[in-house]
Design an enzyme around this catalytic site. Sequence first.
Site, short mmCIF file in Angstrom:
data_model
loop_
_atom_site.label_atom_id
_atom_site.label_comp_id
_atom_site.label_asym_id
_atom_site.label_seq_id
_atom_site.Cartn_x
_atom_site.Cartn_y
_atom_site.Cartn_z
N CYS A 287 0.84 -1.20 0.00
CA CYS A 287 0.00 0.00 0.00
C CYS A 287 0.87 1.25 0.00
O CYS A 287 0.54 2.24 -0.63
CB CYS A 287 -0.96 -0.01 1.17
SG CYS A 287 -0.21 -0.55 2.70
N GLU A 384 -3.24 3.61 -8.78
CA GLU A 384 -2.49 2.60 -8.05
C GLU A 384 -2.42 1.33 -8.90
O GLU A 384 -3.45 0.79 -9.30
CB GLU A 384 -3.16 2.29 -6.70
CG GLU A 384 -2.32 1.35 -5.87
CD GLU A 384 -2.96 1.01 -4.52
OE1 GLU A 384 -4.15 0.70 -4.48
OE2 GLU A 384 -2.22 1.05 -3.51
P1 NAD Z 1 -10.00 -6.24 -1.85
O1 NAD Z 1 -10.22 -4.89 -1.32
O2 NAD Z 1 -11.03 -6.84 -2.73
O3 NAD Z 1 -9.81 -7.29 -0.62
C1 NAD Z 1 -9.29 -6.94 0.64
C2 NAD Z 1 -10.06 -7.70 1.72
O4 NAD Z 1 -11.44 -7.33 1.66
C3 NAD Z 1 -10.05 -9.23 1.56
O5 NAD Z 1 -10.02 -9.84 2.83
C4 NAD Z 1 -11.38 -9.51 0.88
O6 NAD Z 1 -11.86 -10.81 1.13
C5 NAD Z 1 -12.27 -8.48 1.54
N1 NAD Z 1 -13.46 -8.13 0.76
C6 NAD Z 1 -13.65 -8.19 -0.59
N2 NAD Z 1 -14.88 -7.79 -0.90
C7 NAD Z 1 -15.51 -7.46 0.26
C8 NAD Z 1 -16.79 -6.96 0.58
N3 NAD Z 1 -17.72 -6.73 -0.36
N4 NAD Z 1 -17.08 -6.70 1.88
C9 NAD Z 1 -16.16 -6.91 2.85
N5 NAD Z 1 -14.93 -7.40 2.60
C10 NAD Z 1 -14.60 -7.67 1.32
O7 NAD Z 1 -8.63 -6.25 -2.56
P2 NAD Z 1 -8.11 -7.30 -3.65
O8 NAD Z 1 -9.16 -7.75 -4.58
O9 NAD Z 1 -7.49 -8.36 -2.90
O10 NAD Z 1 -7.09 -6.41 -4.47
C11 NAD Z 1 -7.57 -5.50 -5.44
C12 NAD Z 1 -6.82 -4.22 -5.40
O11 NAD Z 1 -6.91 -3.66 -4.07
C13 NAD Z 1 -5.33 -4.33 -5.62
O12 NAD Z 1 -5.01 -4.33 -6.98
C14 NAD Z 1 -4.80 -3.11 -4.90
O13 NAD Z 1 -4.90 -1.98 -5.71
C15 NAD Z 1 -5.74 -2.96 -3.75
N6 NAD Z 1 -5.19 -3.51 -2.49
C16 NAD Z 1 -4.72 -2.63 -1.59
C17 NAD Z 1 -4.18 -3.10 -0.41
C18 NAD Z 1 -3.63 -2.18 0.61
O14 NAD Z 1 -2.81 -2.57 1.41
N7 NAD Z 1 -4.08 -0.96 0.67
C19 NAD Z 1 -4.12 -4.47 -0.15
C20 NAD Z 1 -4.65 -5.35 -1.09
C21 NAD Z 1 -5.18 -4.83 -2.26
#
Ligand code: NAD
Length: 482
Positions: A287, A384
Amino acid sequence: MSRIWFDTDKICIGGAWRTADGAEVLPVKDPSTGETFSQIARGTAADIDTAVASARTALHSDWGRMTATQRGRILTKIGQLVLKRADDLAWMEARDVGKPLTQARNDVIALARYMEFYGGAADKLHGTTIPYLDGYTVYTLREPHGVTGHIVPWNYPMQIIGRSVGAALAMGNACVLKPAEEASLTALAFTHLAYDAGLPDGALNTVPGLGTEAGAALSGHPDIDHVSFTGSVPVGALVQQAAGQNVVPVTLELGGKSPQLVFADADLDAATPFLVNAAIQNAGQTCSASSRILVHRSKLDEVTTRMAERYNALQVGPALDDLHVGPLVSARQRDIVSGFLDKGYDLETAAQGQIIADAPTGGSYIAPTLFTNVAPDHTLAKDEIFGPVQVIIPFDDDAEAIAIANGTDYGLVASIWTRDGARQMRLTKQIKAGQVFINNYGAGGGVELPFGGVGKSGHGREKGFEALYGFSQLKTVAAHHG
Ligand code: NAD
């Protein structure tokens, strides 16, 4: 040889392990090879319901009755057990998310350090007395929120569990942890170690599963008192909306497009390794990755040449080979990053790293890529990417540097490379970020340093002592005694 010593396809409710409601499982893939090597439970909304109820019960049982000092001792013990299992945890993370072993081991050390820090801090946060009207004694109490939900992403599972669950437990909350579907193994291992360390039943409940099922159920659960989420902006907005229905506070950490500003007087010998590593670590899936390098135009060629030398030496391969860069977490993430690279067709490529010749064909590898002389409004300079892709953007003066640095939706981290002390102070105040580094980047990632963003990078602070305020609430008591 597997280093996993527990059943991976179980969820933990009230300190006991069982299959998910419906007994469905999800495959665990190794992104270095594309092979499935394990499975995790597909937790459901019903499982989240039970987990929240179990956490609620814990607040009124042994866990809720513990003193802050006793909680702190347990956290410290968890940290010690984490260190004893360091090799196993690092191996697990390397296979699960493709993180090169040395980097995975650094996450283990950080997790142990979080437990040590929050273990030591548990009984150090005190209320205050407030001088008030004659005949009154007024004081404040720091109390836990109650049941806290923790939705964790796949990029730094151990560190994010350490900073959010660690701080929440230190303050006496009972936690429900929903790890990412791509990265649940170390969360399960951590939960085992926490109970081995003597954590009372129900203080930590861990339910792996899909975000749209278990994650959504947790963020919108009517009996949750606080939600901590790290991940993407769109999901962060959904989580906030869901928690908002229950008027529950939310901490959001949503990534960034963090710049490093390199001025003409910068010490380039010192700066160059930071400029590159800040985008290469964990294959750019960080991040706080520094995906934008803003360079004074007089140094554009020199900085490009210095960074390109490092890019050309980068080797990409399986996590267990422990090279500079591993695969991306999944084929899906690799496709997202390739899509961005396609959008850079009009850019000047300064250098690329090498995927090693015998890297398994099923792995989700991508060659780290450095673009130079990029306009600040290009997609690759604003969005990003979450992969090993970096852009160098020239600027002509301080005002333009700040305008570019602040010209994205994000504001997580920034760094300023200059020997000019007045410029350091001036720009630090002008820059839009939750953390600013001067002549370094990340400062070693210290657990002591409060962390969080502004704008679309999110809100609230985790890490450091500051997190303890976030994971507790203040009660004001006014006693009238005449
Ligand atoms: P995401 O936001 O989908 O997932 C992060 C967490 O949220 C996971 O545990 C997932 O199961 C959960 N989640 C997904 N949908 C949800 C919902 N509707 N309600 C509650 N929880 C939910 O991220 P991703 O798909 O793993 O990655 C996609 C993009 O997110 C990446 O390309 C990146 O840009 C970003 N990302 C950022 C960070 C960070 O540290 N800020 C970390 C991972 C991904």
